[in-house]
Write an enzyme that holds these catalytic residues in place. Structure first.
Site, mmCIF file in Angstrom:
data_model
loop_
_atom_site.group_PDB
_atom_site.id
_atom_site.type_symbol
_atom_site.label_atom_id
_atom_site.label_comp_id
_atom_site.label_asym_id
_atom_site.label_seq_id
_atom_site.Cartn_x
_atom_site.Cartn_y
_atom_site.Cartn_z
ATOM 1 N N LYS A 83 -49.510 -95.294 -30.344
ATOM 2 C CA LYS A 83 -48.409 -95.448 -31.137
ATOM 3 C C LYS A 83 -47.947 -96.568 -31.799
ATOM 4 O O LYS A 83 -48.568 -97.497 -31.577
ATOM 5 C CB LYS A 83 -47.518 -95.016 -29.983
ATOM 6 C CG LYS A 83 -47.509 -93.624 -29.513
ATOM 7 C CD LYS A 83 -46.238 -93.306 -28.580
ATOM 8 C CE LYS A 83 -46.457 -91.757 -28.238
ATOM 9 N NZ LYS A 83 -45.494 -91.284 -27.224
ATOM 10 N N ARG A 108 -51.034 -90.085 -20.857
ATOM 11 C CA ARG A 108 -51.266 -89.004 -22.077
ATOM 12 C C ARG A 108 -52.188 -89.794 -23.127
ATOM 13 O O ARG A 108 -51.297 -90.643 -23.528
ATOM 14 C CB ARG A 108 -50.134 -88.475 -22.228
ATOM 15 C CG ARG A 108 -50.210 -87.288 -23.312
ATOM 16 C CD ARG A 108 -48.996 -86.820 -23.923
ATOM 17 N NE ARG A 108 -49.092 -85.815 -24.994
ATOM 18 C CZ ARG A 108 -49.175 -86.009 -26.224
ATOM 19 N NH1 ARG A 108 -49.198 -87.187 -26.626
ATOM 20 N NH2 ARG A 108 -49.387 -85.027 -27.325
HETATM 21 N N1 PMM Z 1 -46.020 -88.315 -27.427
HETATM 22 C C1 PMM Z 1 -46.194 -87.401 -28.481
HETATM 23 C C2 PMM Z 1 -46.295 -85.915 -28.194
HETATM 24 N N2 PMM Z 1 -46.255 -85.325 -26.971
HETATM 25 N N3 PMM Z 1 -45.444 -85.642 -24.695
HETATM 26 C C3 PMM Z 1 -45.284 -86.509 -23.681
HETATM 27 N N4 PMM Z 1 -44.881 -85.973 -22.637
HETATM 28 N N5 PMM Z 1 -45.206 -87.940 -23.878
HETATM 29 C C4 PMM Z 1 -45.162 -88.417 -24.993
HETATM 30 O O1 PMM Z 1 -45.261 -89.614 -25.041
HETATM 31 C C5 PMM Z 1 -45.809 -87.588 -25.787
HETATM 32 C C6 PMM Z 1 -45.648 -86.334 -25.817
HETATM 33 C C7 PMM Z 1 -46.367 -88.068 -29.677
HETATM 34 O O2 PMM Z 1 -47.759 -88.307 -29.660
HETATM 35 P P1 PMM Z 1 -48.850 -87.640 -30.632
HETATM 36 O O3 PMM Z 1 -48.371 -87.040 -31.636
HETATM 37 O O4 PMM Z 1 -49.870 -89.023 -31.087
HETATM 38 O O5 PMM Z 1 -49.531 -86.821 -29.685
#
Ligand code: PMM
Length: 274
Positions: free
Chosen positions: A208, A248
């Site tokens: 991030k 995650r």
């Molecule tokens: N971050 C993203 C997408 N989904 N879900 C959860 N539970 N927690 C998160 O921090 C989260 C998520 C965005 O990140 P990405 O686009 O790199 O997947």
């Protein structure tokens, strides 16, 4: 040991059938390799939630994710569906998903908590204050830790009212969602208080922007993916130390190694080796 949720994004560049088919195939192969790297859960998503991202229609989202969910679940993987749409959640549950990961914590679709309640799957309720297009407009807090805890408790209450028991809930501080640079560190420092709410806690820091900002320093230089992955492995260990149930991540191998080192430090899993 802290669980690792590996990220499987299904976002085709092309909207032709060929593009969609190839994207699904690539996502399934990627999911398998994340399992081989040590992932316990595969989080399949078809809609980007990056700041400024446009929404994707549920029908298009489902066309992207359902073949991937079905294939990976059929192979025995524990699959979560990353969606804010109740119809996509329902279709993914029918295809074998066991966790609904709703970054909006049930606020994005009025039918979401009902769909989860009527099933037997778990649900991730993430802290969220608005869609990606304007999420920074909501990044004002009186006291971030206090507001975060109160708003997450509110989502637990809403889920309970819909018929979802706390043991089916996973809370998430929503790193990067409605939070600017330093606010993300403040949210991470509040992890202990979030864990104290009761349900399991998931933390997503992977690659991030706030990590890149921390590493770029005053020069504002571009920070490579491998540097972001190393930073993510560190934040994942610190999240585990603070009591997180799962992290995650994109780079499962790096975080798996980091968590293995952390668990040895804690005297776990150290019976077998020399
Ligand atoms: N971050 C993203 C997408 N989904 N879900 C959860 N539970 N927690 C998160 O921090 C989260 C998520 C965005 O990140 P990405 O686009 O790199 O997947």
């Amino acid at each position: 040991m802290t669980a690792i949720m590996g990220i499987v994004n299904v976002t085709p560049d092309s909207f032709s059938d060929g593009g969609r088919f190839l994207a699904a195939d690539a996502a399934i192969a990627h999911g398998r390799s994340l399992l081989a790297d040590g992932a316990h859960i595969l989080d399949v998503g078809g809609e980007s939630t990056r700041p400024g991202a446009e929404r994707v229609a549920p029908a298009e989202e489902q066309a992207r994710v359902l073949p991937v969910v079905a294939a990976l679940a059929a192979e025995g993987a524990l699959v979560s569906i990353d969606t804010m749409n109740a119809s996509t959640a329902q279709a993914a549950i029918d295809a074998g998903a066991r966790i609904v990961n709703d970054v909006s914590g049930g606020l994005g679709d009025p039918d979401m908590l009902g769909v989860v309640a009527a099933s037997d799957v778990d649900v991730v309720l993430q802290h969220w204050r608005g869609h990606s297009a304007d999420m920074y407009a909501h990044a004002a807090y009186a006291d971030l830790a206090r507001d975060l805890v109160a708003e997450l408790e509110g989502r637990v209450g809403a889920a309970a009212a819909a018929g979802i028991s706390p043991d089916r809930i996973i809370l998430d501080p929503g790193i990067g969602f409605g939070k600017r640079g330093a606010q993300n560190w403040e949210a991470l420092r509040a992890l202990g208080q979030i864990v104290a709410i009761g349900p399991r806690v998931l933390v997503g820091t992977s690659r991030k922007r706030f990590l890149a900002e921390a590493l770029a320093g005053a020069e504002g230089v571009e920070v490579s993916t491998s540097r972001r992955d190393l930073a993510t492995a560190v934040t994942s260990v610190l999240a585990a130390q603070a009591g997180a149930w799962a992290v995650r991540v994109h780079d499962v191998a790096a975080t798996s190694d980091a968590l293995t080192v952390w668990s040895r430090w804690n005297g776990e899993n150290d019976g077998g080796g020399a």
